[in-house]
Design an enzyme around this catalytic site. Structure first.
Site, mmCIF file in Angstrom:
data_model
loop_
_atom_site.group_PDB
_atom_site.id
_atom_site.type_symbol
_atom_site.label_atom_id
_atom_site.label_comp_id
_atom_site.label_asym_id
_atom_site.label_seq_id
_atom_site.Cartn_x
_atom_site.Cartn_y
_atom_site.Cartn_z
ATOM 1 N N HIS A 73 1.029 -40.693 -8.154
ATOM 2 C CA HIS A 73 1.718 -41.973 -8.367
ATOM 3 C C HIS A 73 2.087 -42.545 -7.011
ATOM 4 O O HIS A 73 2.968 -42.019 -6.329
ATOM 5 C CB HIS A 73 2.962 -41.757 -9.233
ATOM 6 C CG HIS A 73 3.752 -43.023 -9.408
ATOM 7 N ND1 HIS A 73 3.265 -44.096 -10.113
ATOM 8 C CD2 HIS A 73 4.971 -43.401 -8.935
ATOM 9 C CE1 HIS A 73 4.153 -45.079 -10.087
ATOM 10 N NE2 HIS A 73 5.194 -44.684 -9.377
ATOM 11 N N ASP A 75 3.516 -45.481 -5.044
ATOM 12 C CA ASP A 75 4.276 -46.737 -5.054
ATOM 13 C C ASP A 75 3.792 -47.656 -3.940
ATOM 14 O O ASP A 75 3.699 -47.238 -2.779
ATOM 15 C CB ASP A 75 5.769 -46.444 -4.850
ATOM 16 C CG ASP A 75 6.384 -45.786 -6.067
ATOM 17 O OD1 ASP A 75 6.208 -46.316 -7.163
ATOM 18 O OD2 ASP A 75 7.023 -44.708 -5.905
ATOM 19 N N ASP A 197 5.906 -45.339 -14.605
ATOM 20 C CA ASP A 197 7.174 -45.326 -13.867
ATOM 21 C C ASP A 197 8.087 -46.524 -14.121
ATOM 22 O O ASP A 197 9.299 -46.386 -13.955
ATOM 23 C CB ASP A 197 6.898 -45.184 -12.362
ATOM 24 C CG ASP A 197 8.135 -44.747 -11.591
ATOM 25 O OD1 ASP A 197 9.036 -44.166 -12.202
ATOM 26 O OD2 ASP A 197 8.203 -44.996 -10.369
ATOM 27 N N HIS A 448 6.806 -52.203 -9.101
ATOM 28 C CA HIS A 448 8.074 -51.888 -9.761
ATOM 29 C C HIS A 448 9.194 -51.448 -8.823
ATOM 30 O O HIS A 448 10.273 -51.098 -9.304
ATOM 31 C CB HIS A 448 7.850 -50.871 -10.893
ATOM 32 C CG HIS A 448 7.209 -49.590 -10.451
ATOM 33 N ND1 HIS A 448 5.855 -49.397 -10.477
ATOM 34 C CD2 HIS A 448 7.738 -48.452 -9.968
ATOM 35 C CE1 HIS A 448 5.580 -48.172 -10.039
ATOM 36 N NE2 HIS A 448 6.714 -47.577 -9.720
HETATM 37 ZN ZN LIG Z 1 6.949 -45.723 -8.916
#
Ligand SMILES: [Zn+2]
Length: 1012
Positions: A73, A75, A197, A448
């Site tokens: 994941h 970001d 997420d 996000h």
């Molecule tokens: Zn995230």
């Protein structure tokens, strides 16, 4: 958000420990079919495979199949900036380097053919891809073709769902999926949406994903009470019916909640960032643990399997920025798979474990051919504990949230002018212009941790930098396009600081021109406001007629500060511009000056502002808004409006949780008033009437009515929020009315459809309300309203904010927050915004309507707000664009206006001779009974645009990566009964019909006209 720093939090939200496996309804699981039947199924399987699923791994139909999804994941900015994450700099903040992750994963996949991996964030992948050799690219193409590297989601980022506007979501998904289409063709097209997420899930997001052609959707975070019940009741997987207007199954989306957010089961994390023991299978080694780990795994898998309805279950093997040394993960997963499956053979275990992907897991669920329950609300608000409501980020970093929304507006203007002017927009007298940099920056902002306001401060600053850098090439493009379309090469300038009354051309030149471009498909009126120096001005429109203008002197509460603004009334053509000339004159033109400041109890006459449609009255004693009248509709409503602040919790005996960037937790239910009265000043001119309210040194407001305006505008200025008393503060604007609203209020979903909210209530479970304020907050992207069934009070926002109605007749919006402690979700910084973002200005637009007229009011006004006119200044007298041409001061890109129910959602360049065109019906079914704006509407696209001819038209899915006619989605059976597949509508460019809330997307081949 990651697991490492938050172990205690995730455990709090993790229902595995709390679930009772014995109580789950085993009868719901389909019985294992007899062997002969299985044999037939196996024979039938290859032919039954749908497009995109041919490469899925073989499963064991008579066993519990555990689909291991190896994933990372990544970001797109959070604790580090996008570039710091990509290159792996600043590892002292967080060890993370995406370029190494991708290098390492690709090598590991090439080393062993059974391994699979998914990748999600195209902002990172595309950057990595462009740095690879042809050989590596070819090897990666092979992996994609074989289904061993699968893209999930495939947006530029995994966007936030609470603070995002649907237009920007569609744009960012289009950008990411376009890259995949170009690089990998149909092999690279993600079948599954993957939002593991984001902190709560909007219904509109699911509707958009369905319209993008996704077969299913997996999420990680849902409310802990909701999750526990779903876990018990085998409702982790459902069909989400995500629109009340679109005919099913258009907005139906199969949705699965993952068992452990997106993390691996405990003890089974084999990343360099984890501390779990590797599998040691050498029995002579003192470290030997293989047997125990395999048994542990079998227990975990079996237990988890009880809570899902098919004989398939999924485990997410990875987490934040994992797989930088992919060999560690894969080496252990290889062993796990071999040992578990060997054991199964040796000891009769009925667990089969395999490398899989979300799409292949989904494919098995689809083949199970069950009937699934249906969800039609959303997953807001998200809480991972009794005092841990993630409703603060709805409002965090309001300045960044506004900059993002303003940039959306500017990007659409840039896209439109690029499409209307053709190649002349890209290369022209002002250099090379481009929309791509702003398009990419906007896509990044949807992440996000970006527009959500949940990054570290230096990362938020970097997001703003990316937007600012994106504006530059768009400004060049606009100059080129305006010169081409107006026929005159002017020294165009953009006043980016109009919000703080700075605009050098209007403040220094005695004569200048103002070009105002309207990005809507219909005519609009706007009152243009420009800061000027002392003087009188004469304003003429494009045909030389004098237009109504006025100079207003700000009634500053500080006598040193004498700012003046020129106001004039601009009538603008659809998708086009008008150019106005402004000349300073010495002649006497009456000017408006404010009357003497009003003090408390000074005089008995009423303080009021009024135009043809609205009258707003203020309380003489307090200076607060007291009453609004809609004169047209003969409505009168007492409305009191004021600012309050919640004292942010820093933790208490019940919970150590405090308010932070993510979490909202007020110390008390009742907020404190910023002030019990406001100092007021009144300004009345022919064009505008304003009441200036000063509540405190850090909170003021102008309540404004322009001539001809059917709503009241409240322009508030808040900050820097004082925290000298060591109390963090969360500031709200609250409207109180006597409306009997019965605990209900309404909020929009990503600026599009509307959802009803009920105080202390969730539609799908019996809520135990533990935070009476924060637990009733919902995202407001564009509007919130209350109604008693007859009268509706609506507030439109200019950015995303959190909002609620905590008492009947009341509604509130959180405008700013300053917090002194971190909220333990990994950021490790309090949300202070001491420098940038300390001082925030914004607007709330207040509408009072009878119910049947309300939708027409707020829909059309919201469209006008998000696609506001763009003001461009120039000294005038520029050279001709080409010799002999006649300059043009008025232009429309449309030969006829669009009907009011139709929004031109996208008009943008797609290829050298193609444009992307999205048309949207912006009313919901049955929403407007007054003017019939909810009816289907039919458009003729032939000769609609004035600067180009459409030579060929193709209809696509929402993100333009598949032709609509041939797009295929997996079919699911909802408990409400099967929804028959809808035929693709007939494509007749002369008759494009839009149903309520429908968006139709087209790729149009065009020929630009030589001179239009
Ligand atoms: Zn995230």
């Amino acid at each position: 958000m990651g697991p490492g720093e938050l172990a205690w939090v995730i455990r709090a939200g993790d229902c595995r420990g709390a679930a009772e496996p014995g109580t789950s309804s085993r009868a719901l699981r389909p019985p294992i079919p007899p062997v002969s039947f299985l044999f037939l199924l196996l024979l039938a399987a290859p032919g039954a495979r749908a497009a995109g699923y041919e490469t899925c791994p073989r499963v064991q139909p008579n066993m519990l199949n555990v689909h291991l999804v190896a994933h990372t994941h990544d970001d797109v900015g959070w604790l580090k900036t996008v570039d710091q994450y990509f290159y792996g700099t600043r590892n002292n903040i967080q060890h993370a380097g995406v370029q190494y992750i991708l290098d390492s994963v690709i090598s590991s996949l090439l080393a062993e053919p059974t391994r699979r991996f998914i990748y999600v964030e195209i902002a990172f992948f595309s950057r990595w891809w462009h740095q690879q050799t042809n050989e590596t690219q070819e090897a990666v193409r092979n992996l994609v073709r074989q289904g061993r590297l699968e893209f999930a989601n495939g947006g530029w980022v995994m966007n936030d769902e609470a603070a995002t506007h649907y237009g920007a979501i569609v744009d960012q998904m289009t950008l990411g999926l376009r890259f995949l289409e170009d690089a990998f063709g149909n092999d690279g097209r993600p079948r599954v949406a993957w939002h593991i997420d984001p902190f709560g899930h909007s219904r509109e997001q699911a509707s958009l994903f369905a319209q993008m052609g996704f077969d299913g959707f997996f999420l990680g975070r849902i409310d802990y009470q909701d999750k526990l019940l779903r876990w018990k009741n085998l409702e982790m997987e459902q069909v989400w019916r995500a629109s009340t207007s679109l005919t099913p199954p258009t907005a139906d989306l199969f949705t699965g909640v993952l068992p452990n957010n997106y993390n691996p089961p405990e003890r089974l994390c084999w990343d360099v960032l984890c501390k779990d023991k590797p599998i040691v299978e050498d029995a002579r080694s003192p470290e030997y643990n293989a047997k125990a780990l395999v048994n542990y795994f079998l227990n975990q898998a079996t237990e988890q399997g009880w809570h899902y309805r098919t004989n398939h279950t999924v485990m997410t093997m990875g987490s934040d920025f994992q797989y930088e040394n992919a060999n560690m993960w894969f080496k252990n997963l290889d062993k796990l798979i071999r040992l578990v499956n060997e054991q199964q053979q040796a000891n009769g275990s009925r667990v089969n474990v395999l490398y899989s992907t979300p799409a292949c897991y989904l494919w098995e669920l689809n083949k199970a051919n069950l009937t699934w329950s249906v969800k039609d609300d959303d997953f807001f608000p998200y809480a991972d504990g009794a005092h841990m409501f993630w409703t603060g980020y709805f409002s965090s970093r309001p300045a960044l949230k506004r900059y993002e929304r303003l940039s959306y507006n500017f990007l659409q203007v840039c896209n439109q002018l690029e499409a209307l002017a053709g190649p002349a927009a890209n290369v022209g007298p002002y250099g090379t212009g481009a929309s791509a940099p702003l398009n990419e920056a906007m896509a990044v902002l949807q992440h996000h941790d970006a527009v959500s306001g949940t990054s570290k401060q230096h990362v938020a600053d970097d997001y703003a930098r990316q937007l600012a850098e994106g504006w530059g090439p768009c400004e060049v493009l606009l100059r080129n396009a305006l010169a081409r379309l107006s026929g005159s090469k002017e020294d165009f300038s953009f006043c980016r600081e109009l919000n703080i009354s700075i605009c050098p051309p209007s403040q220094t030149l005695k004569k200048f021109q103002v070009t105002v471009y309207n990005p809507l498909g219909r005519k609009v009126n706007k009152t243009v406001r420009l800061p000027v120096q002392d003087g009188n001005f004469l304003v003429k429109d494009s045909s030389g007629r004098i237009v109504l203008s006025d100079v207003v002197i700000h009634p500053s509460f500080d006598l040193e500060d004498h700012r003046e603004e020129l106001l004039f009334f601009a009538s603008l053509p659809a998708l086009g511009f008008n150019t106005f000339s402004v000349t300073q004159t010495s002649g006497k033109i009456p000017r408006s000056r404010f009357p003497q400041p009003s003090s408390r109890n000074s005089g008995t006459h009423t303080l009021a502002i009024e135009n043809k449609y609205i009258r707003a009255t203020f309380d003489r004693d307090t200076g607060f808004l007291r009453e609004i009248m809609n004169k047209d509709q003969k409505l009168l409503l007492p409305v009191s409006q004021a600012f309050f602040w919640y004292n942010a919790s820093t933790g208490d005996s019940e919970s150590s949780q405090g308010s932070g960037a993510y979490i909202f937790r007020p110390k008390q239910e009742e907020p404190f008033p910023v002030s019990r009265w406001a100092q007021t000043r009144l300004v009345k001119t022919a064009l505008v009437q304003e009441v200036y309210q000063n509540f405190s040194a850090w909170c003021s407001q102008v309540v404004r009515l322009y001539q001809g305006q059917r709503y009241l505008e409240l322009e508030w200025t808040v900050g820097p929020i004082p925290v000298g008393d060591a109390w963090g503060k969360e500031v709200i604007s609250r409207f109180d009315t006597p409306l009997d609203t019965k605990g209900q209020f309404y909020t929009d979903s990503n600026g599009r459809e509307i959802l009803m909210r009920r105080r202390n209530y969730r539609p799908t479970w019996n809520l135990n309300q533990t935070e009476p304020v924060a637990g009733n907050y919902y995202p407001v992207n564009s509007r919130i309203y209350i109604t008693d069934g007859k009268t509706q009070l609506t507030v439109l926002t200019d950015r995303s904010q959190g909002g609620s109605s905590l008492k009947d007749g009341s509604l509130e919006l959180m405008v700013h927050r300053k917090l002194l402690i971190d909220d333990f979700r990994g950021v490790e910084e309090p949300l202070r915004e001491d420098w940038s973002g300390a001082w925030v200005r914004g607007r709330h637009l207040l509408l009072l309507d009878r119910n049947r007229q309300a939708a027409a009011g707020h829909r059309l006004l919201a469209e006008k707000e998000v696609l506001a006119p763009q003001v461009v200044l120039a000294p005038g007298g520029g050279a001709l664009y080409r010799p002999g041409a006649t300059p043009r001061k008025q232009f429309s890109g449309l030969n006829r206006e669009l009907p009011p129910s139709v929004r031109l959602l996208t008009l943008a360049r797609w290829g050298p001779e193609t444009l992307l065109l999205r048309l949207e019906h912006q009313f919901a079914t049955g929403e407007d009974s007054g003017r019939n704006l909810s009816s289907p509407v039919t458009l003729d696209l032939k000769d609609l645009f004035s600067t180009f001819t459409i030579t060929h038209l193709q209809e696509t899915t929402l993100v333009a990566n598949q032709l609509r006619a041939s797009a295929f989605r997996l079919k699911w059976t909802p408990a409400t009964g099967p929804a028959p597949a809808l035929p693709a509508p007939v494509l007749d460019p002369a008759a494009i019909t839009l149903q309520p809330m429908e968006i139709r997307t087209f790729v149009a081949s065009v020929q630009w006209k030589e001179d239009s």
